[in-house]
Design a protein around this motif. Sequence first.
Motif, PDB file in Angstrom:
ATOM      1  N   UNK A  36       1.012  -1.001   0.136  1.00 17.97           N
ATOM      2  CA  UNK A  36       0.057   0.139   0.145  1.00 17.97           C
ATOM      3  C   UNK A  36       0.372   1.304  -0.041  1.00 17.97           C
ATOM      4  N   UNK A  37       0.153   1.776  -0.746  1.00 12.54           N
ATOM      5  CA  UNK A  37       1.152   3.498  -1.014  1.00 12.54           C
ATOM      6  C   UNK A  37       1.725   4.578   0.781  1.00 12.54           C
ATOM      7  N   UNK A  38       0.248   3.707   1.006  1.00 15.66           N
ATOM      8  CA  UNK A  38      -0.055   4.821   2.294  1.00 15.66           C
ATOM      9  C   UNK A  38       1.281   4.377   3.396  1.00 15.66           C
ATOM     10  N   UNK A  39       1.440   2.847   3.187  1.00 17.29           N
ATOM     11  CA  UNK A  39       1.714   2.362   4.502  1.00 17.29           C
ATOM     12  C   UNK A  39       3.596   3.130   4.656  1.00 17.29           C
ATOM     13  N   UNK A  40       3.551   3.335   6.100  1.00 19.20           N
ATOM     14  CA  UNK A  40       4.603   4.074   6.506  1.00 19.20           C
ATOM     15  C   UNK A  40       5.740   2.310   6.741  1.00 19.20           C
ATOM     16  N   UNK A  41       7.362   3.152   6.611  1.00 21.57           N
ATOM     17  CA  UNK A  41       8.027   1.653   6.360  1.00 21.57           C
ATOM     18  C   UNK A  41       8.601   2.124   7.046  1.00 21.57           C
ATOM     19  N   UNK A  42      10.070   1.178   6.793  1.00 21.41           N
ATOM     20  CA  UNK A  42      10.962   1.716   7.897  1.00 21.41           C
ATOM     21  C   UNK A  42      12.199   0.963   5.930  1.00 21.41           C
ATOM     22  N   UNK A  43      13.299   1.324   6.062  1.00 21.90           N
ATOM     23  CA  UNK A  43      14.314   0.139   5.155  1.00 21.90           C
ATOM     24  C   UNK A  43      15.026   0.336   5.763  1.00 21.90           C
ATOM     25  N   UNK A  44      16.382  -0.747   6.080  1.00 21.42           N
ATOM     26  CA  UNK A  44      17.588  -0.701   6.455  1.00 21.42           C
ATOM     27  C   UNK A  44      18.339  -1.671   5.470  1.00 21.42           C
ATOM     28  N   UNK A  45      19.763  -0.954   5.379  1.00 20.12           N
ATOM     29  CA  UNK A  45      20.550  -1.522   4.907  1.00 20.12           C
ATOM     30  C   UNK A  45      21.922  -2.179   5.802  1.00 20.12           C
ATOM     31  N   UNK A  46      22.559  -2.361   4.520  1.00 17.85           N
ATOM     32  CA  UNK A  46      23.724  -3.845   4.812  1.00 17.85           C
ATOM     33  C   UNK A  46      24.458  -3.752   4.061  1.00 17.85           C
ATOM     34  N   UNK A  47      25.441  -2.885   4.211  1.00 10.60           N
ATOM     35  CA  UNK A  47      26.374  -2.820   3.195  1.00 10.60           C
ATOM     36  C   UNK A  47      27.695  -3.868   2.837  1.00 10.60           C
ATOM     37  N   UNK A  48      27.823  -4.690   1.781  1.00 10.21           N
ATOM     38  CA  UNK A  48      28.940  -5.334   1.678  1.00 10.21           C
ATOM     39  C   UNK A  48      29.989  -5.524   1.120  1.00 10.21           C
ATOM     40  N   UNK A  49      31.789  -6.480   1.638  1.00 11.53           N
ATOM     41  CA  UNK A  49      32.603  -5.893   0.273  1.00 11.53           C
ATOM     42  C   UNK A  49      32.622  -7.419   0.749  1.00 11.53           C
ATOM     43  N   UNK A  50      33.937  -8.064   0.153  1.00 12.92           N
ATOM     44  CA  UNK A  50      34.777  -8.958   0.156  1.00 12.92           C
ATOM     45  C   UNK A  50      34.752  -9.451  -1.211  1.00 12.92           C
ATOM     46  N   UNK A  51      33.887 -10.901  -1.462  1.00 10.31           N
ATOM     47  CA  UNK A  51      33.571 -11.799  -2.526  1.00 10.31           C
ATOM     48  C   UNK A  51      33.112 -11.002  -3.621  1.00 10.31           C
ATOM     49  N   UNK A  52      32.242  -9.813  -2.760  1.00  7.58           N
ATOM     50  CA  UNK A  52      31.900  -9.300  -3.630  1.00  7.58           C
ATOM     51  C   UNK A  52      31.639  -7.956  -2.927  1.00  7.58           C
ATOM     52  N   UNK A  53      31.056  -6.806  -3.669  1.00  7.63           N
ATOM     53  CA  UNK A  53      30.529  -6.505  -3.232  1.00  7.63           C
ATOM     54  C   UNK A  53      28.846  -5.521  -3.238  1.00  7.63           C
ATOM     55  N   UNK A  54      28.485  -4.893  -2.336  1.00  4.38           N
ATOM     56  CA  UNK A  54      26.781  -4.686  -3.056  1.00  4.38           C
ATOM     57  C   UNK A  54      25.864  -4.574  -1.206  1.00  4.38           C
ATOM     58  N   UNK A  55      24.205  -4.311  -1.190  1.00  2.57           N
ATOM     59  CA  UNK A  55      23.933  -4.025  -0.500  1.00  2.57           C
ATOM     60  C   UNK A  55      23.070  -4.876  -0.666  1.00  2.57           C
ATOM     61  N   UNK A  56      22.641  -5.198   1.002  1.00  2.00           N
ATOM     62  CA  UNK A  56      21.362  -5.818   1.435  1.00  2.00           C
ATOM     63  C   UNK A  56      20.061  -5.161   1.361  1.00  2.00           C
ATOM     64  N   UNK A  57      19.260  -4.481   1.630  1.00  2.73           N
ATOM     65  CA  UNK A  57      17.712  -3.782   2.084  1.00  2.73           C
ATOM     66  C   UNK A  57      16.564  -3.956   2.229  1.00  2.73           C
ATOM     67  N   UNK A  58      16.132  -4.092   2.924  1.00  4.34           N
ATOM     68  CA  UNK A  58      15.597  -4.957   4.203  1.00  4.34           C
ATOM     69  C   UNK A  58      14.056  -4.282   4.428  1.00  4.34           C
ATOM     70  N   UNK A  59      12.938  -3.905   3.717  1.00  3.80           N
ATOM     71  CA  UNK A  59      12.181  -2.986   4.342  1.00  3.80           C
ATOM     72  C   UNK A  59      10.422  -3.521   4.911  1.00  3.80           C
ATOM     73  N   UNK A  60      10.424  -3.605   6.472  1.00  5.38           N
ATOM     74  CA  UNK A  60       8.584  -3.485   6.900  1.00  5.38           C
ATOM     75  C   UNK A  60       8.308  -2.750   7.027  1.00  5.38           C
ATOM     76  N   UNK A  61       6.631  -2.872   7.069  1.00  9.87           N
ATOM     77  CA  UNK A  61       5.791  -1.597   7.835  1.00  9.87           C
ATOM     78  C   UNK A  61       6.533  -1.459   9.605  1.00  9.87           C
ATOM     79  N   UNK A  62       6.546  -0.018  10.002  1.00 11.97           N
ATOM     80  CA  UNK A  62       6.696   0.235  10.863  1.00 11.97           C
ATOM     81  C   UNK A  62       5.611   0.013  12.087  1.00 11.97           C
ATOM     82  N   UNK A  63       4.601  -0.844  11.663  1.00 14.64           N
ATOM     83  CA  UNK A  63       3.625  -1.112  12.387  1.00 14.64           C
ATOM     84  C   UNK A  63       4.431  -2.162  13.133  1.00 14.64           C
ATOM     85  N   UNK A  64       5.750  -2.970  12.302  1.00 17.28           N
ATOM     86  CA  UNK A  64       5.917  -4.250  12.578  1.00 17.28           C
ATOM     87  C   UNK A  64       7.228  -4.670  13.165  1.00 17.28           C
ATOM     88  N   UNK A  65       8.170  -3.381  13.667  1.00 14.54           N
ATOM     89  CA  UNK A  65       8.535  -2.955  14.703  1.00 14.54           C
ATOM     90  C   UNK A  65       8.756  -3.141  16.111  1.00 14.54           C
TER      91      UNK A  65
END
Length: 159
Positions: A36-65
């Motif tokens: 839902x476009x109106x849902x308040x969410x939180x986005x968390x990020x974990x950057x990583x390097x080593x055998x590859x580099x990039x980032x993981x983003x985890x998004x969940x509703x604010x109401x779940x925290x």
Amino acid sequence: MNSEWKAALSRAVRDVFENLCFMLPTPSNGSIPPNPGSLSRVILVVDFSGAGRGALHLTLPDSMIASVASAMLGEDGPLELGEQYDAVCELANIVCGNVLPLIAGERAVFDLSSPRVIATMEADLGDIFDASARVLLDEGLVCASISLELALERTEGAA
């Protein structure tokens, strides 16, 4: 989008939420409702390097925290907001640590940065990821996305 990476993301999210938060995926008929476009969410990020580099983003509703944090920490009472965000950041770190071996293989070594909150409220990161997965839990819809550039050929057991 890489379907093997999408399956690995979905598996990591389901396993981590089930094992650490006791939150099970909702049985579905194969379709997951749109965010839902109106849902308040939180986005968390974990950057990583080593055998590859990039980032993981985890998004969940604010109401779940609060419920995620309480389940992870085994607390029945209310937690301070800082403790709640620390818990969901650690959850993102665990999802990242679980998905990378599924994608790059068991022998690949990665260095994970400290997870952090990058956005709250309505945020649209666009289509900047190599793979994304959505897992519907009874408590809400969780989305995981990964961008990854592998430094070496994938190792044995990689997706």
